[in-house]
Design an enzyme around this catalytic site. Sequence first.
Site: not given
Ligand code: DAT
Ligand code: MG
Length: 148
Positions: A9, A49, A112, A115, A126
């Site tokens: 990212k 997303y 974080n 991805h 994707e």
């Molecule tokens: P991942 O990236 O582990 O697949 P995800 O698909 O649930 O996680 O979410 C996509 C991204 O969105 C994640 O990497 C960071 C952001 N995100 C997730 N939960 C969040 C939250 N509660 N507050 C802010 N950003 C969040």
């Molecule tokens: Mg995800």
Amino acid sequence: MEKTYLMVKPDGVQRNLIGEVVARFEKKGFQLVGAKLMNIPRELAEEHYGEHKERPFFGELVDFITSGPVFAMVWQGENVISTARQMMGATNPKDAAPGTIRGDFGVTVGKNVIHGSDSPESAEREIGLFFKQEELAEYSKLINEWVY
Ligand code: DAT
Ligand code: MG
């Protein structure tokens, strides 16, 4: 062979973590089949997303992922989708185990570092969003005889 979509990212790119991330997957034994540094157009980010579009953080998430270049990759290997998720660590770096990418390099959930696709369906979707077929290199590596 299974393939997954992984992406350093914008925070990871700015923090010089591309090489670190690539090295971890290479050393594990997975094979890189596609990679490019790119700025994600807003429309593509919203589609990527899309599952989160009703979440309160969606706007922030799209702002962040389009805020600078990402390093988009396709990796190949046995069970690479789930193993890469394990190597990434929990979504929120505060919960990610040491030794994982997010555990070692992240602090907050918004930034974080990496991805990774979470299922065969999302991997296919994707990879298709970010890469054309001709951007993926199909090749064999002799070292695979020592991995499998
Ligand atoms: P991942 O990236 O582990 O697949 P995800 O698909 O649930 O996680 O979410 C996509 C991204 O969105 C994640 O990497 C960071 C952001 N995100 C997730 N939960 C969040 C939250 N509660 N507050 C802010 N950003 C969040
Ligand atoms: Mg995800």
